[in-house]
Design an enzyme around this catalytic site. Structure first.
Site, PDB file in Angstrom:
ATOM      1  N   HIS A   1      43.371  43.747  17.490  1.00 26.29           N
ATOM      2  CA  HIS A   1      43.821  42.616  16.119  1.00 26.29           C
ATOM      3  C   HIS A   1      45.634  42.695  16.748  1.00 26.29           C
ATOM      4  O   HIS A   1      46.028  41.626  16.045  1.00 26.29           O
ATOM      5  CB  HIS A   1      43.918  43.659  14.997  1.00 26.29           C
ATOM      6  CG  HIS A   1      42.567  43.989  14.595  1.00 26.29           C
ATOM      7  ND1 HIS A   1      42.171  43.430  13.118  1.00 26.29           N
ATOM      8  CD2 HIS A   1      41.361  44.349  14.842  1.00 26.29           C
ATOM      9  CE1 HIS A   1      40.719  43.775  12.790  1.00 26.29           C
ATOM     10  NE2 HIS A   1      40.297  44.133  13.904  1.00 26.29           N
TER      11      HIS A   1
ATOM     12  N   ALA B   1      31.023  45.778  14.231  1.00 25.31           N
ATOM     13  CA  ALA B   1      32.031  45.003  13.569  1.00 25.31           C
ATOM     14  C   ALA B   1      31.344  43.643  13.853  1.00 25.31           C
ATOM     15  O   ALA B   1      30.286  43.321  13.389  1.00 25.31           O
ATOM     16  CB  ALA B   1      33.308  45.079  14.321  1.00 25.31           C
TER      17      ALA B   1
ATOM     18  N   GLN C   1      42.519  43.364  32.350  1.00 24.89           N
ATOM     19  CA  GLN C   1      41.329  42.456  31.916  1.00 24.89           C
ATOM     20  C   GLN C   1      41.537  41.102  32.387  1.00 24.89           C
ATOM     21  O   GLN C   1      40.617  40.424  33.076  1.00 24.89           O
ATOM     22  CB  GLN C   1      40.596  42.617  30.648  1.00 24.89           C
ATOM     23  CG  GLN C   1      39.562  41.687  30.229  1.00 24.89           C
ATOM     24  CD  GLN C   1      38.682  42.574  29.189  1.00 24.89           C
ATOM     25  OE1 GLN C   1      38.257  43.376  29.021  1.00 24.89           O
ATOM     26  NE2 GLN C   1      38.597  41.596  28.008  1.00 24.89           N
TER      27      GLN C   1
ATOM     28  N   GLN D   1      30.807  41.893  16.185  1.00 28.25           N
ATOM     29  CA  GLN D   1      30.321  41.412  17.653  1.00 28.25           C
ATOM     30  C   GLN D   1      28.701  40.934  17.635  1.00 28.25           C
ATOM     31  O   GLN D   1      28.475  40.145  18.443  1.00 28.25           O
ATOM     32  CB  GLN D   1      30.240  42.855  18.405  1.00 28.25           C
ATOM     33  CG  GLN D   1      31.599  43.091  18.746  1.00 28.25           C
ATOM     34  CD  GLN D   1      31.900  44.742  18.641  1.00 28.25           C
ATOM     35  OE1 GLN D   1      30.968  45.403  19.317  1.00 28.25           O
ATOM     36  NE2 GLN D   1      33.156  45.390  18.457  1.00 28.25           N
TER      37      GLN D   1
ATOM     38  N   SER E   1      38.096  39.635  23.796  1.00 23.78           N
ATOM     39  CA  SER E   1      37.364  39.421  25.140  1.00 23.78           C
ATOM     40  C   SER E   1      36.672  38.197  25.350  1.00 23.78           C
ATOM     41  O   SER E   1      36.616  37.621  26.261  1.00 23.78           O
ATOM     42  CB  SER E   1      36.398  40.753  25.240  1.00 23.78           C
ATOM     43  OG  SER E   1      37.078  41.838  25.396  1.00 23.78           O
TER      44      SER E   1
ATOM     45  N   ASP F   1      47.284  40.525   9.168  1.00 29.29           N
ATOM     46  CA  ASP F   1      45.898  40.725   9.619  1.00 29.29           C
ATOM     47  C   ASP F   1      44.924  40.676   8.579  1.00 29.29           C
ATOM     48  O   ASP F   1      45.341  41.088   7.419  1.00 29.29           O
ATOM     49  CB  ASP F   1      46.013  42.052  10.440  1.00 29.29           C
ATOM     50  CG  ASP F   1      44.643  41.979  11.203  1.00 29.29           C
ATOM     51  OD1 ASP F   1      44.392  42.025  12.361  1.00 29.29           O
ATOM     52  OD2 ASP F   1      43.550  42.485  10.520  1.00 29.29           O
TER      53      ASP F   1
ATOM     54  N   TRP G   1      36.225  39.976  19.905  1.00 32.09           N
ATOM     55  CA  TRP G   1      36.670  38.278  20.082  1.00 32.09           C
ATOM     56  C   TRP G   1      37.671  37.998  21.011  1.00 32.09           C
ATOM     57  O   TRP G   1      37.779  36.943  21.768  1.00 32.09           O
ATOM     58  CB  TRP G   1      37.141  38.014  18.476  1.00 32.09           C
ATOM     59  CG  TRP G   1      37.360  36.411  18.511  1.00 32.09           C
ATOM     60  CD1 TRP G   1      38.438  35.735  18.327  1.00 32.09           C
ATOM     61  CD2 TRP G   1      36.123  35.427  18.433  1.00 32.09           C
ATOM     62  NE1 TRP G   1      38.250  34.469  18.329  1.00 32.09           N
ATOM     63  CE2 TRP G   1      36.931  34.282  18.396  1.00 32.09           C
ATOM     64  CE3 TRP G   1      34.902  35.671  18.639  1.00 32.09           C
ATOM     65  CZ2 TRP G   1      36.155  32.929  18.413  1.00 32.09           C
ATOM     66  CZ3 TRP G   1      34.143  34.156  18.601  1.00 32.09           C
ATOM     67  CH2 TRP G   1      34.811  33.060  18.705  1.00 32.09           C
TER      68      TRP G   1
ATOM     69  N   GLU H   1      39.227  35.514  26.132  1.00 33.27           N
ATOM     70  CA  GLU H   1      39.496  35.709  27.423  1.00 33.27           C
ATOM     71  C   GLU H   1      38.601  35.148  28.676  1.00 33.27           C
ATOM     72  O   GLU H   1      38.694  34.434  29.547  1.00 33.27           O
ATOM     73  CB  GLU H   1      39.976  37.050  27.843  1.00 33.27           C
ATOM     74  CG  GLU H   1      41.307  37.453  26.821  1.00 33.27           C
ATOM     75  CD  GLU H   1      41.508  38.816  26.722  1.00 33.27           C
ATOM     76  OE1 GLU H   1      42.389  39.181  26.160  1.00 33.27           O
ATOM     77  OE2 GLU H   1      40.685  39.837  27.259  1.00 33.27           O
TER      78      GLU H   1
HETATM   79  N1  UDP Z   1      41.573  45.117  27.284  1.00 35.14           N
HETATM   80  C1  UDP Z   1      42.106  45.446  28.576  1.00 35.14           C
HETATM   81  N2  UDP Z   1      41.860  46.406  29.217  1.00 35.14           N
HETATM   82  C2  UDP Z   1      40.830  47.114  28.962  1.00 35.14           C
HETATM   83  C3  UDP Z   1      40.154  47.069  27.601  1.00 35.14           C
HETATM   84  C4  UDP Z   1      40.444  46.066  26.672  1.00 35.14           C
HETATM   85  O1  UDP Z   1      43.096  44.536  28.725  1.00 35.14           O
HETATM   86  O2  UDP Z   1      40.389  48.112  29.725  1.00 35.14           O
HETATM   87  C5  UDP Z   1      42.088  44.166  26.393  1.00 35.14           C
HETATM   88  C6  UDP Z   1      41.120  42.948  26.387  1.00 35.14           C
HETATM   89  O3  UDP Z   1      41.699  42.248  27.218  1.00 35.14           O
HETATM   90  C7  UDP Z   1      41.162  42.326  24.740  1.00 35.14           C
HETATM   91  C8  UDP Z   1      41.573  43.397  24.113  1.00 35.14           C
HETATM   92  O4  UDP Z   1      41.898  44.595  24.914  1.00 35.14           O
HETATM   93  O5  UDP Z   1      42.426  41.634  24.940  1.00 35.14           O
HETATM   94  C9  UDP Z   1      40.392  44.179  23.242  1.00 35.14           C
HETATM   95  O6  UDP Z   1      39.987  43.202  22.367  1.00 35.14           O
HETATM   96  P1  UDP Z   1      38.426  43.054  21.739  1.00 35.14           P
HETATM   97  O7  UDP Z   1      38.557  42.023  20.649  1.00 35.14           O
HETATM   98  O8  UDP Z   1      37.837  42.292  22.835  1.00 35.14           O
HETATM   99  O9  UDP Z   1      37.769  44.248  21.649  1.00 35.14           O
HETATM  100  P2  UDP Z   1      38.264  45.400  20.490  1.00 35.14           P
HETATM  101  O10 UDP Z   1      38.779  46.429  21.589  1.00 35.14           O
HETATM  102  O11 UDP Z   1      38.812  44.942  19.406  1.00 35.14           O
HETATM  103  O12 UDP Z   1      36.869  46.078  20.323  1.00 35.14           O
END
Ligand code: UDP
Length: 469
Positions: free
Chosen positions: A20, A386, A348, A388, A368, A121, A366, A371
């Protein structure tokens, strides 16, 4: 007393979860670059994450560091939901609302730079009455897509119940959303179930509902999305979003992330990971990561490990939190020079942008998703919780950039043989359609954020609206 300045001052209230807060910081950078003055609320345990934003915009972005509001049901010191057991999330959301009073006191002490708008948010619906008390509009920032935002708001708006005697497969229809999607009860967000099935204290459940209902009273939604991905849901105002306008400004993540330390100190340097990936042919490696919250059970990890070995695809597997991999798996992968296990935080964005990475096995968080979309990498959808499941449907059925890897959700181990077959399909002929679509969508995303593109223009319009306040 100094006269009020002409630079509009906007208060940003992130929700302290990586998925978020990171995109809201990205949005902040875009707003700061367009001349807005920003104050970003944070707490001592989250303040360090703001450092890159503050360093990049020292004159226009300031932190407002407030103590995290303690709550008897939360472990002491918990200030971010990263790797936090899901059971705490509802009360965490509820507890955060106690920032209302200190933020209001701060806002009332800013005569030289009065706040003209609050951007917060969607888990911070309580900022709607806060903004009203300050006397300014509130904009809802949604870290999900439009579809992923409309679905939970629809549930809280309509208070859909699972009939007595129906199991987890009970289909919930969303008749006001284009295409009238339906999701099984097991795919419905845990927060909604916590409320409607009385799984949390009444006060906490009411907070969850009220947050959503307050969002529908806001000035509008800023969403990290773009029409080529979600045009169907952006064409006309949605009843499930209170018919409010949506500024679609995504992808908001910066084009490159050289350090790779997006929201965490990476367990492997981006350069080292990149050098390891250099040994593999273009598009051959599957990058596996389930975001900042989800942790695979040992049974899920065992099935995934077996599938990776059976399919023999090269891989990078990011194991977060206290997740495990089966004994001997990592050594065998290393000996075969076929796989890397990253324990902790991975760079990532940098990984997805490496030419060797051809597929992304993801929980469909979202950020991921965006990206991967921006990098042109197709996905293997393994939604856990959530929004997903909603995102997975969008990616597979609407956008055509993903294949379904596993539909069981959090805690459910897939069949290793079936998962191995999905991996083999992905890198083979059956994956060619999604690979091609992913490249097209990446081109669309790049156009959207370029000068004159839809996201660029929506952002400009948003800033102009703020400047008029
Ligand atoms: N992320 C990262 N490295 C990791 C795990 C996650 O950089 O090892 C970053 C990923 O690039 C994204 C965020 O953390 O920007 C995760 O957000 P997402 O909405 O995909 O999933 P959530 O963590 O909210 O379930």
């Amino acid at each position: 007393m100094a006269p009020p300045t002409a630079t509009p001052h906007v208060l940003l209230v992130p929700f302290p979860a990586q998925g978020h807060a990171l995109p809201l910081y990205d949005l902040a950078a875009l707003l700061a670059a367009r001349g807005l003055r920003l104050t970003v609320v944070t707490t001592p345990g989250n303040a360090a994450q703001l450092a890159p934003l503050l360093a990049a915009h020292p004159d226009s972005v300031r932190p407002l560091v407030l103590p995290f509001p303690s709550h008897p049901s939360l472990p002491a010191g918990l200030e971010n939901t990263m790797n936090c057991p899901p059971v705490y999330i509802p009360v965490f959301i509820h507890a955060l609302a106690a920032l209302h009073r200190p933020i209001l006191a701060w806002a009332r002490s800013q005569p030289a730079h009065p706040v003209v708008a609050v951007v917060s948010d969607f888990f911070c619906g309580w900022t709607q009455p806060l903004a009203a008390e300050i006397g300014v509009p509130r904009v809802v920032f949604t870290p999900s897509g439009v579809l992923g935002t409309a679905v939970p708001h629809s549930l809280f708006r309509r208070l859909v119940k699972r009939p007595v005697g129906c199991d987890d497969g009970f289909p919930v229809a969303f008749p006001a959303i284009p295409g009238e999607p339906a999701f099984e009860w097991r795919e419905i967000s845990m927060l909604y179930k916590a409320y409607i099935e009385g799984l949390v204290e009444e006060q906490v459940g009411e907070s969850l509902k009220q947050n959503c209902l307050w969002n529908l009273e806001g000035w509008g939604f800023v969403s990290n999305t773009f029409p080529a991905l979600e045009g169907r849901y952006l064409d006309a105002p949605l009843e499930d979003l209170g018919f409010k306008r949506v500024w679609a400004v995504g992808p908001v993540a910066p084009d490159t992330d050289a350090a790779g330390e997006r929201g965490g100190e990476a367990a492997v340097a981006a350069g080292d990971l990149s050098a390891w990936l250099d040994a593999f042919p273009e598009g051959s490696v599957v990058y596996v990561c389930f975001g900042s919250q989800a942790v695979l059970t040992p049974a899920m990890a065992a099935a995934l490990a077996e599938a990776l070995e059976r399919s023999a695809v090269p891989f990078v597997w990011v194991v977060s939190g206290d997740g495990v991999v089966p004994e001997g798996f990592e050594a065998r992968a290393a000996a075969a020079a076929r796989g890397m296990v990253v324990r902790g935080w991975a760079p990532q964005v940098a990984a997805l942008r490496h030419a060797a990475v051809g597929w992304f096995m993801t929980h469909c968080g979202w950020n991921s998703v965006l990206e991967a979309v921006a990098a042109g990498v197709p996905m293997l959808a393994w939604p856990m919780a959530a929004d997903q499941f909603v995102n997975a449907r969008l990616l597979v059925e609407d956008a055509g950039v993903a294949l379904r890897a596993c539909a069981g959700g959090a805690g459910v181990a897939p069949d290793a043989g079936e998962l191995a077959a999905v991996l083999a399909d992905a890198v083979g002929e059956k994956g060619s359609g999604a690979r091609a679509r992913a490249k097209e969508l990446a081109a669309d995303a790049a156009i959207a954020v370029r000068s004159g593109g839809s996201s660029y223009e929506d952002l400009e319009r948003f800033v102009q609206e703020i400047q008029k306040l």
